[in-house]
Design a protein around this motif. Structure first.
Motif, PDB file in Angstrom:
ATOM      1  N   PRO A   1       0.867  -1.218  -0.031  1.00  0.00           N
ATOM      2  CA  PRO A   1       0.176   0.207   0.156  1.00  0.00           C
ATOM      3  C   PRO A   1       0.746   1.389  -0.021  1.00  0.00           C
ATOM      4  O   PRO A   1       0.308   2.289  -0.595  1.00  0.00           O
ATOM      5  CB  PRO A   1      -0.701  -0.035   1.254  1.00  0.00           C
ATOM      6  CG  PRO A   1      -0.724  -1.706   1.459  1.00  0.00           C
ATOM      7  CD  PRO A   1       0.568  -2.240   1.087  1.00  0.00           C
ATOM      8  N   GLY A   2       2.124   1.280   0.630  1.00  0.00           N
ATOM      9  CA  GLY A   2       2.812   2.576   0.646  1.00  0.00           C
ATOM     10  C   GLY A   2       3.315   2.838  -0.456  1.00  0.00           C
ATOM     11  O   GLY A   2       3.805   3.984  -0.682  1.00  0.00           O
ATOM     12  N   LEU A   3       3.284   1.982  -1.658  1.00  0.00           N
ATOM     13  CA  LEU A   3       4.050   2.437  -2.860  1.00  0.00           C
ATOM     14  C   LEU A   3       3.234   3.366  -3.523  1.00  0.00           C
ATOM     15  O   LEU A   3       3.812   4.276  -4.242  1.00  0.00           O
ATOM     16  CB  LEU A   3       4.028   1.096  -3.892  1.00  0.00           C
ATOM     17  CG  LEU A   3       4.698   1.265  -4.906  1.00  0.00           C
ATOM     18  CD1 LEU A   3       6.260   1.221  -4.948  1.00  0.00           C
ATOM     19  CD2 LEU A   3       4.592   0.123  -6.021  1.00  0.00           C
ATOM     20  N   ILE A   4       1.880   3.515  -3.161  1.00  0.00           N
ATOM     21  CA  ILE A   4       1.093   4.590  -3.732  1.00  0.00           C
ATOM     22  C   ILE A   4       1.553   6.061  -3.273  1.00  0.00           C
ATOM     23  O   ILE A   4       1.614   6.892  -4.140  1.00  0.00           O
ATOM     24  CB  ILE A   4      -0.499   4.286  -3.374  1.00  0.00           C
ATOM     25  CG1 ILE A   4      -0.761   2.929  -4.116  1.00  0.00           C
ATOM     26  CG2 ILE A   4      -1.335   5.303  -4.203  1.00  0.00           C
ATOM     27  CD1 ILE A   4      -2.058   2.441  -3.591  1.00  0.00           C
ATOM     28  N   GLU A   5       1.561   5.767  -1.971  1.00  0.00           N
ATOM     29  CA  GLU A   5       2.138   7.230  -1.345  1.00  0.00           C
ATOM     30  C   GLU A   5       3.422   7.679  -1.885  1.00  0.00           C
ATOM     31  O   GLU A   5       3.961   8.792  -2.125  1.00  0.00           O
ATOM     32  CB  GLU A   5       2.003   7.092   0.296  1.00  0.00           C
ATOM     33  CG  GLU A   5       2.585   8.644   0.875  1.00  0.00           C
ATOM     34  CD  GLU A   5       2.285   8.325   2.421  1.00  0.00           C
ATOM     35  OE1 GLU A   5       3.012   9.218   3.072  1.00  0.00           O
ATOM     36  OE2 GLU A   5       1.688   7.235   3.006  1.00  0.00           O
ATOM     37  N   ALA A   6       4.577   6.709  -1.983  1.00  0.00           N
ATOM     38  CA  ALA A   6       5.849   6.798  -2.447  1.00  0.00           C
ATOM     39  C   ALA A   6       5.700   7.337  -3.902  1.00  0.00           C
ATOM     40  O   ALA A   6       6.310   8.604  -4.405  1.00  0.00           O
ATOM     41  CB  ALA A   6       6.578   5.750  -2.667  1.00  0.00           C
ATOM     42  N   ALA A   7       4.694   6.886  -4.963  1.00  0.00           N
ATOM     43  CA  ALA A   7       4.552   7.525  -6.020  1.00  0.00           C
ATOM     44  C   ALA A   7       4.008   8.911  -6.199  1.00  0.00           C
ATOM     45  O   ALA A   7       4.532   9.545  -6.918  1.00  0.00           O
ATOM     46  CB  ALA A   7       3.947   6.360  -7.070  1.00  0.00           C
ATOM     47  N   GLU A   8       3.180   9.015  -5.171  1.00  0.00           N
ATOM     48  CA  GLU A   8       2.528  10.598  -4.826  1.00  0.00           C
ATOM     49  C   GLU A   8       3.353  11.589  -4.605  1.00  0.00           C
ATOM     50  O   GLU A   8       3.589  12.556  -4.985  1.00  0.00           O
ATOM     51  CB  GLU A   8       1.414  10.546  -4.177  1.00  0.00           C
ATOM     52  CG  GLU A   8       0.205   9.621  -4.420  1.00  0.00           C
ATOM     53  CD  GLU A   8      -0.874   9.450  -3.458  1.00  0.00           C
ATOM     54  OE1 GLU A   8      -1.913   9.172  -3.863  1.00  0.00           O
ATOM     55  OE2 GLU A   8      -0.600   9.333  -2.149  1.00  0.00           O
ATOM     56  N   ARG A   9       4.479  11.182  -3.806  1.00  0.00           N
ATOM     57  CA  ARG A   9       5.433  12.151  -3.151  1.00  0.00           C
ATOM     58  C   ARG A   9       6.500  12.252  -4.387  1.00  0.00           C
ATOM     59  O   ARG A   9       7.009  13.428  -4.228  1.00  0.00           O
ATOM     60  CB  ARG A   9       6.355  11.410  -2.097  1.00  0.00           C
ATOM     61  CG  ARG A   9       5.404  11.360  -0.974  1.00  0.00           C
ATOM     62  CD  ARG A   9       6.289  10.876   0.574  1.00  0.00           C
ATOM     63  NE  ARG A   9       5.405  10.812   1.581  1.00  0.00           N
ATOM     64  CZ  ARG A   9       5.816  10.516   2.644  1.00  0.00           C
ATOM     65  NH1 ARG A   9       7.194  10.445   2.863  1.00  0.00           N
ATOM     66  NH2 ARG A   9       5.013  10.323   3.664  1.00  0.00           N
ATOM     67  N   ILE A  10       6.837  11.236  -5.145  1.00  0.00           N
ATOM     68  CA  ILE A  10       7.840  11.482  -6.378  1.00  0.00           C
ATOM     69  C   ILE A  10       7.001  12.603  -7.350  1.00  0.00           C
ATOM     70  O   ILE A  10       7.666  13.329  -7.838  1.00  0.00           O
ATOM     71  CB  ILE A  10       8.000  10.094  -7.175  1.00  0.00           C
ATOM     72  CG1 ILE A  10       8.715   9.291  -6.185  1.00  0.00           C
ATOM     73  CG2 ILE A  10       8.959  10.436  -8.292  1.00  0.00           C
ATOM     74  CD1 ILE A  10       9.091   7.615  -6.546  1.00  0.00           C
ATOM     75  N   SER A  11       5.806  12.389  -7.475  1.00  0.00           N
ATOM     76  CA  SER A  11       5.012  13.194  -8.246  1.00  0.00           C
ATOM     77  C   SER A  11       4.909  14.675  -7.989  1.00  0.00           C
ATOM     78  O   SER A  11       5.286  15.506  -8.807  1.00  0.00           O
ATOM     79  CB  SER A  11       3.638  12.680  -8.493  1.00  0.00           C
ATOM     80  OG  SER A  11       2.717  13.488  -9.179  1.00  0.00           O
ATOM     81  N   ALA A  12       5.021  14.811  -6.651  1.00  0.00           N
ATOM     82  CA  ALA A  12       4.889  16.305  -6.173  1.00  0.00           C
ATOM     83  C   ALA A  12       6.384  16.754  -6.210  1.00  0.00           C
ATOM     84  O   ALA A  12       6.507  18.077  -6.499  1.00  0.00           O
ATOM     85  CB  ALA A  12       4.590  15.965  -4.579  1.00  0.00           C
ATOM     86  N   ALA A  13       7.341  15.912  -5.959  1.00  0.00           N
ATOM     87  CA  ALA A  13       8.766  16.389  -6.101  1.00  0.00           C
ATOM     88  C   ALA A  13       8.977  16.915  -7.753  1.00  0.00           C
ATOM     89  O   ALA A  13       9.722  17.844  -8.147  1.00  0.00           O
ATOM     90  CB  ALA A  13       9.489  15.379  -5.805  1.00  0.00           C
ATOM     91  N   ILE A  14       8.437  16.084  -8.656  1.00  0.00           N
ATOM     92  CA  ILE A  14       8.450  16.691 -10.005  1.00  0.00           C
ATOM     93  C   ILE A  14       7.918  17.805 -10.450  1.00  0.00           C
ATOM     94  O   ILE A  14       8.316  18.686 -11.143  1.00  0.00           O
ATOM     95  CB  ILE A  14       7.942  15.333 -11.065  1.00  0.00           C
ATOM     96  CG1 ILE A  14       8.779  13.838 -10.835  1.00  0.00           C
ATOM     97  CG2 ILE A  14       7.800  15.829 -12.530  1.00  0.00           C
ATOM     98  CD1 ILE A  14       8.204  12.747 -11.747  1.00  0.00           C
ATOM     99  N   ASP A  15       6.836  18.006  -9.666  1.00  0.00           N
ATOM    100  CA  ASP A  15       5.949  19.263  -9.930  1.00  0.00           C
ATOM    101  C   ASP A  15       6.611  20.412  -9.633  1.00  0.00           C
ATOM    102  O   ASP A  15       6.626  21.505 -10.304  1.00  0.00           O
ATOM    103  CB  ASP A  15       4.553  19.133  -9.210  1.00  0.00           C
ATOM    104  CG  ASP A  15       3.870  18.085  -9.674  1.00  0.00           C
ATOM    105  OD1 ASP A  15       3.777  17.959 -11.012  1.00  0.00           O
ATOM    106  OD2 ASP A  15       2.630  18.046  -8.995  1.00  0.00           O
ATOM    107  N   LYS A  16       7.685  20.368  -8.678  1.00  0.00           N
ATOM    108  CA  LYS A  16       8.392  21.488  -8.039  1.00  0.00           C
ATOM    109  C   LYS A  16      10.011  21.710  -8.892  1.00  0.00           C
ATOM    110  O   LYS A  16      10.518  22.527  -8.870  1.00  0.00           O
ATOM    111  CB  LYS A  16       8.722  21.141  -6.601  1.00  0.00           C
ATOM    112  CG  LYS A  16       7.549  20.952  -5.633  1.00  0.00           C
ATOM    113  CD  LYS A  16       7.991  20.858  -4.380  1.00  0.00           C
ATOM    114  CE  LYS A  16       6.712  20.910  -3.353  1.00  0.00           C
ATOM    115  NZ  LYS A  16       7.082  20.450  -2.113  1.00  0.00           N
ATOM    116  N   LEU A  17       9.936  20.847  -9.901  1.00  0.00           N
ATOM    117  CA  LEU A  17      11.526  21.091 -10.643  1.00  0.00           C
ATOM    118  C   LEU A  17      11.270  22.167 -11.332  1.00  0.00           C
ATOM    119  O   LEU A  17      10.138  22.380 -12.036  1.00  0.00           O
ATOM    120  CB  LEU A  17      11.536  19.700 -11.558  1.00  0.00           C
ATOM    121  CG  LEU A  17      11.955  18.531 -10.719  1.00  0.00           C
ATOM    122  CD1 LEU A  17      12.185  17.153 -11.598  1.00  0.00           C
ATOM    123  CD2 LEU A  17      13.371  18.432 -10.035  1.00  0.00           C
ATOM    124  N   PRO A  18      12.324  22.806 -11.517  1.00  0.00           N
ATOM    125  CA  PRO A  18      12.401  24.018 -12.601  1.00  0.00           C
ATOM    126  C   PRO A  18      12.066  23.657 -14.100  1.00  0.00           C
ATOM    127  O   PRO A  18      12.275  22.564 -14.555  1.00  0.00           O
ATOM    128  CB  PRO A  18      13.803  24.777 -12.337  1.00  0.00           C
ATOM    129  CG  PRO A  18      14.764  23.342 -11.806  1.00  0.00           C
ATOM    130  CD  PRO A  18      13.790  22.516 -11.049  1.00  0.00           C
TER     131      PRO A  18
END
Length: 297
Positions: A280-297
């Protein structure tokens, strides 16, 4: 007259007393209310007994199994794995007091559970147990999450709305990933300096988040520090840096060159407790990676 009084009757010449109409109505309503309350109590008692018989207790021998049970059936857990009190466990404080078991014949024989959930490669002694064995299906993608969730809820005879929520979150990740105009290259590094290529759960999380794995080889491997710094990622994912196990192979933490390399790139730490497996935590991990991508310049 005395005969009638002694027998508890009234003389025939004495009229029977009459009760006011409102008093009679009050007594009828009181009787109806008491009857309804008694019926509810009986129904609740029967329901509770039925539920107790239909929803057995379950114990887990692995950190991966723990993650599923804590999410799907926290009220049915009788024991968690030997890692349930470590920093890598998602168990809450009160759940860390639960008994611990592991894949050992003597320990398993003493486990007080109707079902024992085994992790990957475990359960070779399960045929000798009184408890019903249940084995997690190993996989390294998101489809595996729903498969194991169904396996557990069916065994416990319960329905969990959280699995439906997981499906919606995975779908939202995919939609967001498809809408990205640019897919950044992402490198994964564990505390030991290990990395993950295609076909791994890390790769599945990176892809779901809308990124591209910088490692093109397949599976898990540990490159030399010189090999690590040769990658040119847009984002570095680190894991097990803050709550991993200390060892002599903590290359990514101890090596100064690798440390400077990580610091020179946008990076995010994904808590190791989120992905001990494709749970189940893999979903949250992917969401955190997605949020980090959104913040990339």
């Amino acid at each position: 007259m005395r005969h009638f009084l002694f027998a508890g009757c009234r003389p025939p010449t004495q009229p029977a007393p009459t009760f006011p109409k409102k008093m009679l109505q009050h007594r009828v309503k009181l009787f109806q209310r008491k009857s309804a309350e008694l019926t509810i109590i009986l129904l609740l008692s029967l329901t509770s007994t039925a539920q107790a018989a239909d929803t057995p207790t379950i114990a887990s021998t692995s950190l991966c199994g723990d993650s599923y049970l804590l999410a799907l059936a926290p009220n049915h857990i009788s024991a968690l794995s030997w890692q349930s009190r470590t920093p890598l466990s998602r168990a809450r404080e009160r759940q860390r007091d639960l008994p611990q078991i592991w894949d050992d014949p003597e320990i398993l024989m003493k486990a007080k559970a109707d079902i024992i959930l085994f992790g990957s490669g475990e359960g070779q002694y399960s045929s000798k147990l009184k408890a019903r064995p249940l084995k997690l299906i190993w996989g390294e993608d998101f489809s595996n999450i729903q498969t194991n969730a169904q396996l557990i809820t069916d065994a416990l005879n319960i329905r969990s709305d959280i699995s439906e929520d997981w499906a919606k979150r995975i779908e939202a990740l995919n939609i967001h990933a498809e809408a990205r105009h640019k897919k950044p290259k992402i490198l994964y590094l564990s505390r030991s300096g290990g990395s993950a290529g295609t076909g791994t759960l890390v790769d599945a999380a990176i892809t779901a988040a809308g990124g591209i794995n910088a490692v093109e080889t397949t599976g898990w491997f540990t490159p030399d520090p010189e090999h690590i710094v040769a990658y040119k990622p847009d984002l570095i994912i680190t894991s097990y840096f803050k709550n991993g196990y200390e060892s002599v192979q903590s290359t990514a933490v101890r090596n100064k060159v690798v440390q400077r390399y990580i610091a020179a790139h946008p990076n995010i730490e994904i808590d190791g407790k989120l992905w001990p497996c494709a749970g189940p935590g893999l979903i949250e991990a992917a969401e955190r990676i997605s949020a980090a991508i959104d913040k990339l310049p």
